[in-house]
Design an enzyme around this catalytic site. Structure first.
Site, PDB file in Angstrom:
ATOM      1  CD  GLU A 198      14.222 -15.768 -21.348  1.00 26.54           C
ATOM      2  OE1 GLU A 198      14.346 -14.550 -21.448  1.00 26.54           O
ATOM      3  OE2 GLU A 198      13.641 -16.320 -20.400  1.00 26.54           O
ATOM      4  CG  LEU A 245       8.718 -31.030 -19.793  1.00 25.35           C
ATOM      5  CD1 LEU A 245       7.697 -29.969 -19.429  1.00 25.35           C
ATOM      6  CD2 LEU A 245       8.772 -32.112 -18.730  1.00 25.35           C
ATOM      7  N   GLY A 300       7.644 -13.355 -29.414  1.00 24.29           N
ATOM      8  CA  GLY A 300       7.559 -12.341 -28.361  1.00 24.29           C
ATOM      9  C   GLY A 300       8.928 -11.947 -27.844  1.00 24.29           C
TER      10      GLY A 300
END
Length: 770
Positions: free
Chosen positions: A737, A663, A274
């Site tokens: 990003e 994570l 995306g």
């Protein structure tokens, strides 16, 4: 983006500055920070087997009975009107079901555009979609042809006769600068900001640099083309869409087509890339309109050329960065201003100056952006918007000043590292970029760098090293919600309309839910990709992970309260409140006295229930306004440049990241490397070639728009500090990003160190080095 917005946000920040942290939602550190469990483990992607076996179904792979296929016609001119339109030949062609133009398109309102004040909006453009005969940019959709097969649709599209009446168009960057607009705000920050007298400091300082840096336009090139498969059943709409904004898309379509929100279902379980481009564009609207008129399911997949011409990308920028320093290397002026393109109908300001505002301590500052109104496809958020191109300019300038002063570039950055936000004075929630530099320099072998450019040689090849700082703001979007369904057997389903563009959303959130609910990973099912589920914010701004994590935490607290209610007075945890227990090992356990516990199975059995379900939304993201919060990186590059051809070969890249809790190391490393590869493309190959005479993108294909191939990608090493951010869910910040920011500057700085030639215009093609 108004003065009113600036005043409101400024007032909220002031009030939050006075308020004790403990009074805020989530004002104490997340109890999962530092706890060893599923979070932090290198779990493999849960959707990996589906993808490698070809079982993952994307939007252009959904089969529907009676489906027909669409082809688009795009305008070859930039400004004007359709003077002649003849659809008879196309309508008579074999297999044609419908030719859709402005003449028979349903009358629709403008799609609400994305904004800080309307986070539920999803539109990229404020232009009407096939509502009149006006042409506003080269590539605009002017017709759709629907047929029984794709081949028939493609052929019939060539038979539509169209004549144009052209009008003067604004396409030239330089000419538009004289009428550039200055918005009151950029995102949530005031646009034009001055502190002290920066021009005077530049004149008086013993050391200074003052240069113009240019970056070209960039286009989205996701592996999966934009595609929809859609059908109507009366007033009920089903849309299979490749989108990173499922819930907002459903909301927008309901309003646009005048149907009830519960009658619109958007499905997007998998998205093949995306990066900001898979939001809401014209193709969704015309395909849905065609399906309604034809009363047939419709599939529309954009061609690669259509993606370049009608899906916005990154705007070109021209940035001025000026730095001044005293004899000790302390900055006395930081200036970052410039121009980018943003038509009045677009929404993305390409916020290249925002990252610089939090980067360095200085005596004076001057920031501001001006926008050019050109007749082009509306630009949009793309791959670290603003910060990626802004970091190229700022971090190149820092390297130039370090060379002028004969100071190691890392040392110059260390001398100007702020201890609080340089403009607002707001405290950093956690900032460990100097630790990232220390770790990265040691791992990369920075001590082997030659301070004198052009001194490391191997035959015709010159070798150099460069570094740069990268950053991207922490964002947690409001209104994310999840539902938790817990069974008596200890199985939990966590549901929300989140989207996965390949970053491993379901895997990481399942790991988080397992720890939050006190269950093993294999007891968790994570449902996503469906607008009928509780709404999640769009996947953008590196915000989705913490946004959903906050909602899961809220739902887990609500679940604990519901279990306590069901437990009854005979329970060992009777009398406790939700804040006094935690969910662990399939039980409610007292925080004060762990011997007081009651299993989920026992609680639900006593209550005569097979399951319990709760839905909750995350608290308002006030931490973003009280603290300065940014993911940071230290990027290192080694590059070789041929003296004969000017060819640049990047031989090593290392990213040392300070992004809070990691994570899942496996999926995180993959995201970091992916971002760094995008930075490699930005530095060396990517450039949208725009013909200012015709307003047309000239290289609208992957043969002429060059993205890095496997042989272009060097060894990429990734490390991180792992220091949790105490003010964020799980101690995490976004990582999607920050990987791209700083990379282009590090490469450009390495090229300078190799050759002594400073290139300030991207990409770093060989003609600029000969």
């Amino acid at each position: 983006m108004s003065r009113v917005q600036n005043a409101v946000i400024g007032s909220v920040k002031t009030v939050l500055g006075w308020m004790p942290e403990r009074w805020l939602p989530g004002g104490t550190p997340d109890p999962l920070i530092g706890r060893h469990g599923e979070v932090g483990r290198q779990a493999s992607r849960l959707d990996g087997p589906q993808k490698v076996q070809g079982k993952a179904r994307f939007s252009a792979e959904v089969a529907m009975e009676g489906m027909c296929y669409a082809a688009l016609i795009n305008s070859p001119i930039t400004r004007g009107r359709i003077a002649r339109l003849d659809t008879a030949a196309a309508e008579a062609a074999p297999g044609v079901v419908l030719v859709l133009t402005h003449r028979n398109m349903p009358r629709l309102e403008i799609v609400p555009v994305m904004s800080i004040t309307n986070m539920g909006a999803v539109g990229n453009s404020a232009l009407p979609i096939l509502q009149d005969d006006q042409i506003r940019y080269n590539g605009q959709v002017i017709a759709l042809v629907l047929a029984e097969t794709q081949e028939q649709a493609d052929h019939a599209a060539t038979l539509v006769g169209i004549g144009y009446e052209e009008a003067p168009a604004r396409t030239r960057f330089e000419e538009a600068k004289s009428s550039a607009r200055s918005l009151a705000s950029i995102m949530v920050e005031k646009n034009q900001v001055s502190v002290g007298d920066a021009p005077r400091e530049l004149q008086q300082a013993p050391y200074s640099v003052d240069n113009i840096y240019r970056t070209p336009g960039h286009n989205h090139a996701a592996i999966e083309l934009h595609a929809v498969t859609t059908a109507w059943d009366g007033d009920a709409l089903t849309l299979h869409d490749s989108t990173q904004a499922i819930a907002p898309t459903a909301n927008a379509l309901a309003k646009l087509f005048g149907v009830k929100r519960e009658g619109v279902r958007v499905l997007s379980p998998f998205v093949g890339g995306g990066f900001g481009g898979k939001a809401f564009w014209d193709h969704q609207v015309v395909a849905i309109a065609a399906a309604r008129i034809a009363a047939r399911p419709v599939r529309l997949m954009l061609s690669r050329e259509a993606v370049y011409r009608m899906i916005g990308g990154r705007t070109p920028t021209e940035q001025r960065v000026a730095l001044a320093a005293d004899h000790e290397g302390k900055f006395t002026a930081v200036v970052h201003t410039g121009y980018s393109v943003m038509p009045t109908y677009a929404v993305c300001p390409e916020q290249y100056s925002l990252g610089s505002r939090a980067a360095y301590r200085s005596k004076t500052y001057q920031f501001g952006q001006r926008h050019l109104d050109l007749d082009v496809v509306p630009n949009t958020y793309m791959r670290g918007p603003g910060e990626s191109v802004g970091s190229f300019a700022m971090e190149s300038a820092v390297d130039e000043l370090a060379h002028q002063m004969a100071i190691d570039p890392i040392e110059l950055r260390r001398r100007n590292e702020p201890d609080k936000h340089p403009l607002s004075g707001t405290a950093f929630s956690q900032r460990g970029v100097l630790e990232a530099y220390r770790m990265g320099a040691e791992r990369f072998g920075w001590d082997q760098r030659s301070a004198q450019p052009g001194t490391r040689r191997d035959g015709e090849w010159l070798t150099g090293m460069g570094c740069a700082t990268g950053s991207f703001p922490y964002v947690r979007m409001p209104a994310g919600a999840v539902r938790i369904h817990l069974t008596k057997g200890g199985q939990a389903t966590v549901s929300c309309s989140a989207q996965d563009m390949g970053m491993g959303t379901s895997t990481v959130q399942s790991q988080h839910a397992a720890d939050r609910l006190g269950l093993p990973l294999d007891a968790i099912t994570f449902e996503m990709g469906d607008s009928d589920l509780p709404p999640a914010p769009m996947a953008g701004g590196s915000a989705q992970t913490v946004s959903i994590a906050a909602a899961i935490a809220a739902a887990a607290d609500k679940l604990a309260g519901e279990l306590l209610r069901l437990a009854g007075n005979a329970s060992p945890v009777a009398g406790l409140r939700a804040g006094e227990v935690r969910l662990v090992d399939g039980s409610l356990v007292s925080l004060e006295n762990p011997s007081r516990r009651d299993s989920f199975h026992a609680i639900l059995s006593r209550a005569g229930r097979e399951a319990v379900a709760v839905t909750a939304s995350a608290s308002a993201p006030l931490e973003m306004l009280k603290f300065a919060m940014q993911s940071m990186s230290a990027i290192f590059c080694e590059a070789r440049v041929s003296e004969v051809t000017g060819e640049v070969r990047v031989t090593r890249l290392l990213g040392s990241f300070d992004c809070g809790t990691i994570l899942n190391p496996k999926t995180a490393a993959s995201q970091f490397r992916g971002g760094m590869i995008m930075g490699l493309g930005m530095a060396l190959t990517e450039e949208t070639l725009f013909d200012e005479r015709s307003g047309r993108i000239m290289n609208a294909n992957l043969a002429d728009y060059h993205i890095p191939a496997h042989l272009d990608v060097p060894e990429i090493d990734v490390i991180w500090t792992g220091i949790p951010d105490p003010r964020s869910p799980l101690g995490a910040r976004g990582i999607g990003e920050v990987g791209i920011t700083g990379v282009a500057a590090a490469i450009a700085n390495a090229v300078f160190n190799a050759t002594g030639k400073r290139v300030r215009d991207l990409p770093l093609t060989l003609d600029k080095l000969l």
